[in-house]
Design a protein around this motif. Structure first.
Motif, PDB file in Angstrom:
ATOM      1  N   LEU A 283       0.830  -1.202   0.000  1.00  0.00           N
ATOM      2  CA  LEU A 283       0.000   0.000   0.000  1.00  0.00           C
ATOM      3  C   LEU A 283       0.866   1.253   0.000  1.00  0.00           C
ATOM      4  N   TRP A 284       1.877   1.286   0.871  1.00  0.00           N
ATOM      5  CA  TRP A 284       2.793   2.434   0.900  1.00  0.00           C
ATOM      6  C   TRP A 284       3.487   2.606  -0.452  1.00  0.00           C
ATOM      7  N   GLY A 285       3.934   1.486  -1.029  1.00  0.00           N
ATOM      8  CA  GLY A 285       4.641   1.566  -2.303  1.00  0.00           C
ATOM      9  C   GLY A 285       3.762   2.111  -3.418  1.00  0.00           C
ATOM     10  N   LYS A 286       2.506   1.651  -3.479  1.00  0.00           N
ATOM     11  CA  LYS A 286       1.599   2.137  -4.516  1.00  0.00           C
ATOM     12  C   LYS A 286       1.290   3.616  -4.314  1.00  0.00           C
ATOM     13  N   PHE A 287       1.043   4.011  -3.053  1.00  0.00           N
ATOM     14  CA  PHE A 287       0.779   5.429  -2.779  1.00  0.00           C
ATOM     15  C   PHE A 287       1.962   6.299  -3.183  1.00  0.00           C
ATOM     16  N   SER A 288       3.183   5.748  -3.076  1.00  0.00           N
ATOM     17  CA  SER A 288       4.362   6.537  -3.437  1.00  0.00           C
ATOM     18  C   SER A 288       4.428   6.814  -4.931  1.00  0.00           C
ATOM     19  N   ASP A 289       3.782   5.964  -5.749  1.00  0.00           N
ATOM     20  CA  ASP A 289       3.714   6.224  -7.192  1.00  0.00           C
ATOM     21  C   ASP A 289       2.653   7.263  -7.525  1.00  0.00           C
ATOM     22  N   LEU A 290       1.735   7.497  -6.586  1.00  0.00           N
ATOM     23  CA  LEU A 290       0.609   8.383  -6.858  1.00  0.00           C
ATOM     24  C   LEU A 290       0.733   9.751  -6.210  1.00  0.00           C
TER      25      LEU A 290
ATOM     26  N   LYS B 199       4.916  15.847  -7.841  1.00  0.00           N
ATOM     27  CA  LYS B 199       4.260  14.934  -8.767  1.00  0.00           C
ATOM     28  C   LYS B 199       3.332  15.725  -9.692  1.00  0.00           C
ATOM     29  N   PRO B 200       3.222  15.334 -10.964  1.00  0.00           N
ATOM     30  CA  PRO B 200       2.243  15.991 -11.843  1.00  0.00           C
ATOM     31  C   PRO B 200       0.846  15.863 -11.249  1.00  0.00           C
ATOM     32  N   LYS B 201       0.104  16.957 -11.263  1.00  0.00           N
ATOM     33  CA  LYS B 201      -1.227  16.932 -10.679  1.00  0.00           C
ATOM     34  C   LYS B 201      -2.165  16.087 -11.530  1.00  0.00           C
ATOM     35  N   LYS B 202      -2.746  15.097 -10.897  1.00  0.00           N
ATOM     36  CA  LYS B 202      -3.724  14.249 -11.574  1.00  0.00           C
ATOM     37  C   LYS B 202      -4.643  13.651 -10.519  1.00  0.00           C
ATOM     38  N   LYS B 203      -5.755  13.145 -10.979  1.00  0.00           N
ATOM     39  CA  LYS B 203      -6.706  12.547 -10.058  1.00  0.00           C
ATOM     40  C   LYS B 203      -6.144  11.234  -9.529  1.00  0.00           C
ATOM     41  N   VAL B 204      -6.074  11.123  -8.211  1.00  0.00           N
ATOM     42  CA  VAL B 204      -5.535   9.924  -7.586  1.00  0.00           C
ATOM     43  C   VAL B 204      -6.655   8.906  -7.408  1.00  0.00           C
ATOM     44  N   VAL B 205      -6.450   7.738  -7.981  1.00  0.00           N
ATOM     45  CA  VAL B 205      -7.424   6.653  -7.874  1.00  0.00           C
ATOM     46  C   VAL B 205      -6.852   5.596  -6.948  1.00  0.00           C
ATOM     47  N   ILE B 206      -7.533   5.325  -5.848  1.00  0.00           N
ATOM     48  CA  ILE B 206      -7.056   4.347  -4.867  1.00  0.00           C
ATOM     49  C   ILE B 206      -7.867   3.065  -5.005  1.00  0.00           C
ATOM     50  N   ASP B 207      -7.179   1.976  -5.100  1.00  0.00           N
ATOM     51  CA  ASP B 207      -7.809   0.661  -5.263  1.00  0.00           C
ATOM     52  C   ASP B 207      -8.209   0.122  -3.886  1.00  0.00           C
TER      53      ASP B 207
ATOM     54  N   ARG C  18      -8.549  -5.842 -13.008  1.00  0.00           N
ATOM     55  CA  ARG C  18      -9.524  -4.905 -13.548  1.00  0.00           C
ATOM     56  C   ARG C  18      -9.332  -3.477 -13.037  1.00  0.00           C
ATOM     57  N   SER C  19      -8.503  -3.293 -12.019  1.00  0.00           N
ATOM     58  CA  SER C  19      -8.343  -1.978 -11.407  1.00  0.00           C
ATOM     59  C   SER C  19      -7.505  -1.058 -12.285  1.00  0.00           C
ATOM     60  N   LYS C  20      -7.858   0.227 -12.269  1.00  0.00           N
ATOM     61  CA  LYS C  20      -7.101   1.220 -13.024  1.00  0.00           C
ATOM     62  C   LYS C  20      -5.730   1.450 -12.394  1.00  0.00           C
ATOM     63  N   GLU C  21      -5.679   1.460 -11.072  1.00  0.00           N
ATOM     64  CA  GLU C  21      -4.421   1.645 -10.349  1.00  0.00           C
ATOM     65  C   GLU C  21      -4.268   0.521  -9.321  1.00  0.00           C
ATOM     66  N   PRO C  22      -3.920  -0.695  -9.758  1.00  0.00           N
ATOM     67  CA  PRO C  22      -3.839  -1.821  -8.821  1.00  0.00           C
ATOM     68  C   PRO C  22      -2.739  -1.623  -7.775  1.00  0.00           C
ATOM     69  N   ILE C  23      -2.984  -2.134  -6.581  1.00  0.00           N
ATOM     70  CA  ILE C  23      -1.988  -2.045  -5.513  1.00  0.00           C
ATOM     71  C   ILE C  23      -0.718  -2.795  -5.925  1.00  0.00           C
TER      72      ILE C  23
ATOM     73  N   VAL D 101       8.015   2.087 -10.210  1.00  0.00           N
ATOM     74  CA  VAL D 101       9.144   1.662  -9.392  1.00  0.00           C
ATOM     75  C   VAL D 101       8.741   1.539  -7.924  1.00  0.00           C
ATOM     76  N   GLY D 102       7.813   2.375  -7.456  1.00  0.00           N
ATOM     77  CA  GLY D 102       7.356   2.276  -6.074  1.00  0.00           C
ATOM     78  C   GLY D 102       6.621   0.974  -5.824  1.00  0.00           C
ATOM     79  N   ALA D 103       5.680   0.648  -6.706  1.00  0.00           N
ATOM     80  CA  ALA D 103       4.920  -0.595  -6.556  1.00  0.00           C
ATOM     81  C   ALA D 103       5.835  -1.814  -6.693  1.00  0.00           C
TER      82      ALA D 103
END
Length: 642
Positions: free
Chosen positions: A62-69, A188-196, A248-253, A389-391
């Motif tokens: 979870l921490w690793g995925k959040f670090s990419d976002l 980070k470039p501003k974009k909508k953060v999608v959390i799985d 199926r997730s757009k931003e999988p963990i 790389v974070g994930a």
């Protein structure tokens, strides 16, 4: 960044990692005393350790995925704050249930530090240079592993075991301050953060249920029972659903597409067995030293030094050699062989084995772990896209922690069962009722100082044989590490940092570049040239100052080459193409369609070209060393066009 700048930024990260290591090692030699004081059992002993490993395992991806976002620096600070608060609360525990609860929150913070420190290292250090800095990380791990048990033993023997949890608080606060002042990462470039959320919940639930099932099976319920079947099948169902959701997730963990990368897949499998070897054996070495050798917590820490020194030496030396020669695979193969040999040899020890022999076996394990563990993350970071790389990094740590947590649970269950059987048999043979040990009989953690001599020998022998059985379980898994390390593709280490790779992929300038900042400062807000001091300004700044007003015209002008420029498949209009003269020899014109988004900002290109035209050419050596122009130097077609 210079070596000094990297070390300055790295100092806070290493302090944070030291705090995470202290959370487990500082109590490793004190746990028998802690669990005994809190009236715990062997199951409690295992769960005090397993709770932290479980929380670390579940939270790491979870921490690793959040670090990419989102902002990695903020995430690091959140993890540190959580860890510090949980440590203070754990120090005030009045029973094992409370202690285990706060150890869970310690694990959540440690999961963030474990995942994020190496991700941030990949941002500021190239894979080729990262070996030497991984050596520093290995050194910090060794200091934490050496100093933790020693410090924990001294504190337990002097002012009390509760200070085992308080001692990391000042280090955590200092790490917060240092990270705030020294670590500067690009936004980070501003974009909508999608959390799985569904994926996160299913992974956490499935892994937690799996580990609880493994930990309690055979003790709280029979393996072939309704409870066991429900927990086992429930864990499997949750994990299968997690895989479906992740596809199926757009931003999988955990992006399952990572498993199409052979380096990632083989590193994950190798990490599982390394985790079992590292976490499992280090945890039960403390019990061996205290309950099989009859040593105090302080001496137990001292006696484990051979393993930790082996880890320190091998991580530093192997890291330096990897950075110097760019070869990583031979060291990892040797390390995996040493680890397997050390584990097999440790399975032969008894309570009265000569300590010099035990020290040699421990040193072999330490040498092996030091060569393999951190470098598995290095090769994965080198082989995946910078956007994941974070994930990817956290997934390797996740599977390593998963292996370690399952390993500790299984080996703890085996140790408890074996020791109980050995003690019961020994006491029965000696004509002594097992209940003579007190409350828990043969299943409780005994206080050897209160046990009569003959019974003490039986207990020490039981723990010596039981710990040897634990190493025998871990040894075959080390053979798996050897196989998959050998199968890892021998990919050459890259020379760009994560920030440089990200800038190249988005077309922006390298973040944090002082040269870029000085060049940009030479242009006023309306696009005109700002005054430049001819003595102090760099050639690039002089070029920008001389031609800044032409930037809009040049960037929008049509190509002037006599032959139409073919499209390269990149979006946008073709940028102008012009030849450059190197040393008086005309360079053949190349007609490519380059845009600002694929080659860097137009200002950067104009700056270098204008400097050459104005008679202030930038030396090749300066270009190679400058992070601003490194991407242009490596992209030779772009350099020729410029």
């Amino acid at each position: 960044m210079s070596h000094r700048e990297v070390l300055t930024a790295l100092s806070g990260l290493l302090m944070g990692m030291l705090v995470a290591i202290l959370s487990s090692t500082v109590v490793s030699t004190s746990l028998p005393r802690i669990v005994s004081d809190l009236d715990g059992s062997q199951t409690s002993y295992t769960w005090v350790i397993t709770a932290t490993l479980l929380a670390t395992t579940v939270s790491t991806p979870l921490w690793g995925k959040f670090s990419d976002l989102t902002n990695r620096k903020v995430l690091l600070q959140v993890a540190l704050v959580l860890f510090v608060l949980a440590s203070v609360a754990a120090g005030f525990s009045q029973n094992t249930a409370t202690l285990i609860t706060f150890r869970v929150f310690q694990g959540l913070g440690a999961g963030g530090l474990t995942a994020l420190v190496q991700v941030v290292m990949s941002d500021i250090i190239s894979p080729r240079e990262r070996g030497r800095y991984m050596g520093y990380l290995g050194a910090v791990m060794s200091v934490g592993t050496i100093g933790g048990p020693l410090l924990g033993g001294v504190l337990t023997d002097s002012i009390g075991w509760r200070w085992n949890f308080f001692v990391g608080v000042p280090v955590g606060i200092a790490a917060l301050v240092v990270i705030q002042k020294t670590l500067h990462l690009p936004a980070k470039p501003k974009k909508k953060v999608v959390i799985d959320y569904w994926g996160a919940g299913l992974i956490a639930g499935g892994v937690s249920l799996l580990l609880i099932w493994v930990s309690l099976g055979g003790k709280q319920f029979e393996w072939n029972s309704v409870t066991s079947w429900v927990m086992g099948l429930g864990a499997a169902a949750l994990l299968v659903l997690a895989v479906v959701v992740e596809f199926r997730s757009k931003e999988p963990i955990i992006p399952l597409t990572l498993f199409t990368n052979r380096t990632f897949t083989f590193a994950v499998v190798a990490s599982l067995s390394v985790g079992v070897a590292m976490f499992g054996t280090s945890v039960f070495l403390g019990q061996y030293m205290q309950l099989a050798r009859g040593q105090s917590p302080t001496m137990a820490g001292i006696l484990t030094l051979p393993m930790v020194l082996g880890l320190l030496i091998s991580s530093m030396v192997a890291g330096a050699l990897i950075s110097k020669y760019g070869k990583w695979k031979p060291y990892m193969i040797v390390g995996s062989i040493l680890l397997a040999a050390g584990l097999f040899l440790m399975s032969t020890i008894e309570y009265d084995t000569n300590f010099f022999v035990v020290s040699v076996f421990m040193a072999m394990m330490g040498l092996g772990i030091g060569m393999v563990m951190q470098n598995l993350v290095l090769v994965v970071q080198n082989s995946v896209d910078v956007s994941v790389v974070g994930a990817a990094s956290s997934s390797v740590a996740f599977f390593r922690s998963l292996g370690g947590t399952i390993g500790v649970s299984v080996m703890g269950a085996v140790l408890g069962t074996k020791v109980s059987g050995y003690i019961t048999d020994g006491l029965t043979d000696a004509g002594v009722d097992p209940s003579a040990l007190g409350g828990g009989g043969a299943t409780s953690i005994p206080d050897l100082s209160t046990v009569p001599g003959p019974i003490r020998t039986i207990i020490e022998s039981a723990y010596g044989q039981g710990v040897a059985d634990v190493f025998l379980i871990a040894a075959p898994l080390a053979l798996v590490t050897i196989v998959f390390v050998c199968l890892l593709p021998n990919v050459e280490l890259g020379t760009k940092t994560g920030i440089q790779r990200a800038a190249a992929s988005t077309g922006g300038p390298t973040a944090g570049s002082s040269a870029s900042a000085s060049a940009s400062a030479s242009v006023d807000s309306e696009g005109g040239a700002a005054p430049v001091d001819g003595n102090d300004a760099s050639p690039a700044a002089k070029g920008v100052a001389a031609t800044a007003g032409l930037a809009p015209a040049v960037s929008s002008a049509p190509a002037t080459a006599s032959t139409p420029a073919p499209t390269s498949g990149l979006a946008g209009s073709p940028a102008p193409v012009s030849p450059i003269d190197e040393g008086g020899d005309a360079v053949e014109r190349r007609h490519h369609s380059h845009t600002a988004t694929s080659t860097g900002t137009i200002d950067t290109i104009i700056a270098t070209g204008a400097a050459e035209v104005a008679g202030h050419p930038v030396p090749a050596a300066e270009l190679a060393e400058s992070p601003v122009f490194s991407s242009l130097v490596e992209e030779k077609d772009v350099a020729a066009d410029r």
